[in-house]
Design an enzyme around this catalytic site. Structure first.
Site, PDB file in Angstrom:
ATOM      1  N   SER A   7       7.587 -14.351   1.436  1.00 47.21           N
ATOM      2  CA  SER A   7       8.851 -14.146   0.704  1.00 47.21           C
ATOM      3  C   SER A   7       9.758 -15.330   0.981  1.00 47.21           C
ATOM      4  O   SER A   7       9.669 -15.953   2.052  1.00 47.21           O
ATOM      5  CB  SER A   7       9.530 -12.862   1.202  1.00 47.21           C
ATOM      6  N   TYR A  50      12.175  -7.423   8.048  1.00 50.14           N
ATOM      7  CA  TYR A  50      11.457  -7.959   6.878  1.00 50.14           C
ATOM      8  C   TYR A  50      11.416  -9.487   6.957  1.00 50.14           C
ATOM      9  O   TYR A  50      10.350 -10.097   6.803  1.00 50.14           O
ATOM     10  CB  TYR A  50      12.161  -7.494   5.603  1.00 50.14           C
TER      11      TYR A  50
HETATM   12  P1  NAP Z   1       5.690  -3.069  -4.919  1.00 48.48           P
HETATM   13  O1  NAP Z   1       5.669  -2.976  -6.392  1.00 48.48           O
HETATM   14  O2  NAP Z   1       6.409  -2.035  -4.131  1.00 48.48           O
HETATM   15  O3  NAP Z   1       4.165  -3.177  -4.426  1.00 48.48           O
HETATM   16  C1  NAP Z   1       3.808  -3.074  -3.084  1.00 48.48           C
HETATM   17  C2  NAP Z   1       2.519  -2.276  -3.009  1.00 48.48           C
HETATM   18  O4  NAP Z   1       2.103  -2.235  -1.628  1.00 48.48           O
HETATM   19  C3  NAP Z   1       2.707  -0.812  -3.472  1.00 48.48           C
HETATM   20  O5  NAP Z   1       1.660  -0.427  -4.310  1.00 48.48           O
HETATM   21  C4  NAP Z   1       2.669  -0.068  -2.155  1.00 48.48           C
HETATM   22  O6  NAP Z   1       2.221   1.266  -2.280  1.00 48.48           O
HETATM   23  C5  NAP Z   1       1.693  -0.891  -1.352  1.00 48.48           C
HETATM   24  N1  NAP Z   1       1.750  -0.557   0.053  1.00 48.48           N
HETATM   25  C6  NAP Z   1       2.838  -0.239   0.800  1.00 48.48           C
HETATM   26  N2  NAP Z   1       2.471   0.079   2.042  1.00 48.48           N
HETATM   27  C7  NAP Z   1       1.126  -0.047   2.090  1.00 48.48           C
HETATM   28  C8  NAP Z   1       0.161   0.150   3.109  1.00 48.48           C
HETATM   29  N3  NAP Z   1       0.517   0.540   4.340  1.00 48.48           N
HETATM   30  N4  NAP Z   1      -1.133  -0.066   2.819  1.00 48.48           N
HETATM   31  C9  NAP Z   1      -1.501  -0.440   1.568  1.00 48.48           C
HETATM   32  N5  NAP Z   1      -0.649  -0.634   0.561  1.00 48.48           N
HETATM   33  C10 NAP Z   1       0.665  -0.433   0.823  1.00 48.48           C
HETATM   34  O7  NAP Z   1       6.330  -4.449  -4.469  1.00 48.48           O
HETATM   35  P2  NAP Z   1       6.062  -5.939  -4.990  1.00 48.48           P
HETATM   36  O8  NAP Z   1       7.353  -6.477  -5.404  1.00 48.48           O
HETATM   37  O9  NAP Z   1       4.902  -5.995  -5.893  1.00 48.48           O
HETATM   38  O10 NAP Z   1       5.688  -6.616  -3.605  1.00 48.48           O
HETATM   39  C11 NAP Z   1       4.436  -7.226  -3.357  1.00 48.48           C
HETATM   40  C12 NAP Z   1       4.604  -8.199  -2.192  1.00 48.48           C
HETATM   41  O11 NAP Z   1       5.533  -9.214  -2.576  1.00 48.48           O
HETATM   42  C13 NAP Z   1       5.175  -7.551  -0.935  1.00 48.48           C
HETATM   43  O12 NAP Z   1       4.528  -8.089   0.190  1.00 48.48           O
HETATM   44  C14 NAP Z   1       6.627  -7.985  -0.949  1.00 48.48           C
HETATM   45  O13 NAP Z   1       7.174  -8.024   0.336  1.00 48.48           O
HETATM   46  C15 NAP Z   1       6.515  -9.352  -1.571  1.00 48.48           C
HETATM   47  N6  NAP Z   1       7.758  -9.842  -2.175  1.00 48.48           N
HETATM   48  C16 NAP Z   1       8.350  -9.161  -3.200  1.00 48.48           C
HETATM   49  C17 NAP Z   1       9.539  -9.645  -3.744  1.00 48.48           C
HETATM   50  C18 NAP Z   1      10.257  -8.949  -4.864  1.00 48.48           C
HETATM   51  O14 NAP Z   1      11.374  -9.376  -5.201  1.00 48.48           O
HETATM   52  N7  NAP Z   1       9.696  -7.929  -5.477  1.00 48.48           N
HETATM   53  C19 NAP Z   1      10.094 -10.821  -3.247  1.00 48.48           C
HETATM   54  C20 NAP Z   1       9.453 -11.489  -2.214  1.00 48.48           C
HETATM   55  C21 NAP Z   1       8.284 -10.996  -1.690  1.00 48.48           C
HETATM   56  P3  NAP Z   1       3.317   2.438  -2.433  1.00 48.48           P
HETATM   57  O15 NAP Z   1       3.866   2.297  -3.805  1.00 48.48           O
HETATM   58  O16 NAP Z   1       2.502   3.675  -2.222  1.00 48.48           O
HETATM   59  O17 NAP Z   1       4.320   2.201  -1.341  1.00 48.48           O
END
Ligand code: NAP
Length: 278
Positions: free
Chosen positions: A167, A180
């Site tokens: 991130s 985080y």
């Molecule tokens: P998201 O839509 O919430 O996707 C995250 C996925 O990870 C969800 O399907 C979640 O399942 C799953 N997950 C959570 N805990 C888990 C576990 N213990 N084991 C296996 N799977 C698990 O979020 P996203 O935005 O796509 O994020 C993806 C990555 O990008 C993350 O690492 C996040 O930190 C990073 N990121 C996101 C942003 C942003 O602005 N969105 C910015 C920077 C970095 P559940 O739905 O069941 O919880």
């Protein structure tokens, strides 16, 4: 339509039930991959992603395996990677998207349980996935041998490639997010270490630093969404949320042989956020 990947190998994606992970699975399919191991805790979301991957391309030979996996559990990670390897015989690309964010307050008010939970998924969990991916990749033949039709030169050949989703918050702070931010910074250090340790095995390891991306993670409540929209998004030079597909396309590039000289790198994909604000 995503750029074609040179080797239509096996793509394993964690966090594939939602957001960036789901978009990454679809982008690999559009790039020409036909074999997928999709991991997540959320089984319903995994089935939806499987359907979207299958619908996203006209290929009839698409094979998608879904594996319920809690990345915070070593047993669960080992079991999912082992099952994927047994089914597909190899893992060419491992993209680690699973993650959570908890706004627990500044450090003095931050509950220890929340700190541990974020680390166990965002940092330790990602490391567990890297560990299993590397074990599989280092013992498998080069892609140029496994996929002779792809005509990969010996210089660009690899045993596998890992992309870790970190991130921008690894490098700059946001209020109330010490765990985080720390975990995501750890992911960058881990990426560099693994890149160094496995360069001789021809396994490349890179990280992506997304900016503020329109996904369920940035939509936990109308209040947080409105705060993001009127604060950090407005500080982004492009002044907009990124799309999960914009992260996914970079993940496909970094995983593929066109990025053969890229390892240990941290790629910002953030509309200019890390460059400064205007
Ligand atoms: P998201 O839509 O919430 O996707 C995250 C996925 O990870 C969800 O399907 C979640 O399942 C799953 N997950 C959570 N805990 C888990 C576990 N213990 N084991 C296996 N799977 C698990 O979020 P996203 O935005 O796509 O994020 C993806 C990555 O990008 C993350 O690492 C996040 O930190 C990073 N990121 C996101 C942003 C942003 O602005 N969105 C910015 C920077 C970095 P559940 O739905 O069941 O919880």
């Amino acid at each position: 339509m995503a750029t074609k990947i040179d080797v239509p190998g096996v793509a394993l994606i964690t966090g594939a039930a939602s957001g960036i992970g789901r978009a990454t699975a679809i982008a690999f399919a559009q790039a020409g991959c036909t074999k997928f191991a999709l991991l997540d805790l959320n089984e319903g979301g995994l089935q939806e992603t499987k359907g979207l991957v299958e619908q996203s391309v006209s290929a009839t030979d698409i094979s998608v395996g879904t594996y319920k996996c809690d990345v915070s559990s070593p047993e669960s990670v080992v079991s999912a990677y082992t099952a994927a390897k047994e089914h597909f015989t190899r893992v060419d690309y491992s993209v680690h998207c699973a993650g959570i964010i908890v706004f627990g307050g500044p450090s003095a008010d931050f509950p220890v349980e929340d700190f541990d939970r974020q680390n166990s998924i965002n940092y330790r969990g990602l490391w567990l996935c890297c560990r299993e991916a590397i074990k599989i990749m280092r013992s498998q033949p080069f892609d140029c041998e496994a996929y002779p039709d792809a005509n990969i030169s010996s210089v660009r050949a690899q045993r596998g490639a890992i992309v870790n989703i970190s991130s921008g918050l690894a490098l700059y702070a946001q209020p109330n997010c010490p765990a985080y931010c720390g975990a995501k910074a750890g992911v960058l250090a881990l990426t560099r270490c693994d890149a160094l340790d496995y360069v001789a095995d021809r396994i490349r390891v890179n990280a992506i630093l997304p900016g503020i991306i329109d996904s369920p993670m940035t939509n936990p409540s109308p209040e947080i969404r409105a705060w993001l929209e009127s604060n950090p998004v407005q500080h982004t030079p492009m002044k907009r949320f990124g799309k999960p597909e914009e992260i996914a396309d970079v993940a496909v590039f970094l995983a593929g042989n066109k990025a053969s000289l890229v390892t240990g790198a941290s790629w910002a994909v953030d509309g200019g956020l890390l460059a400064g604000y205007n």
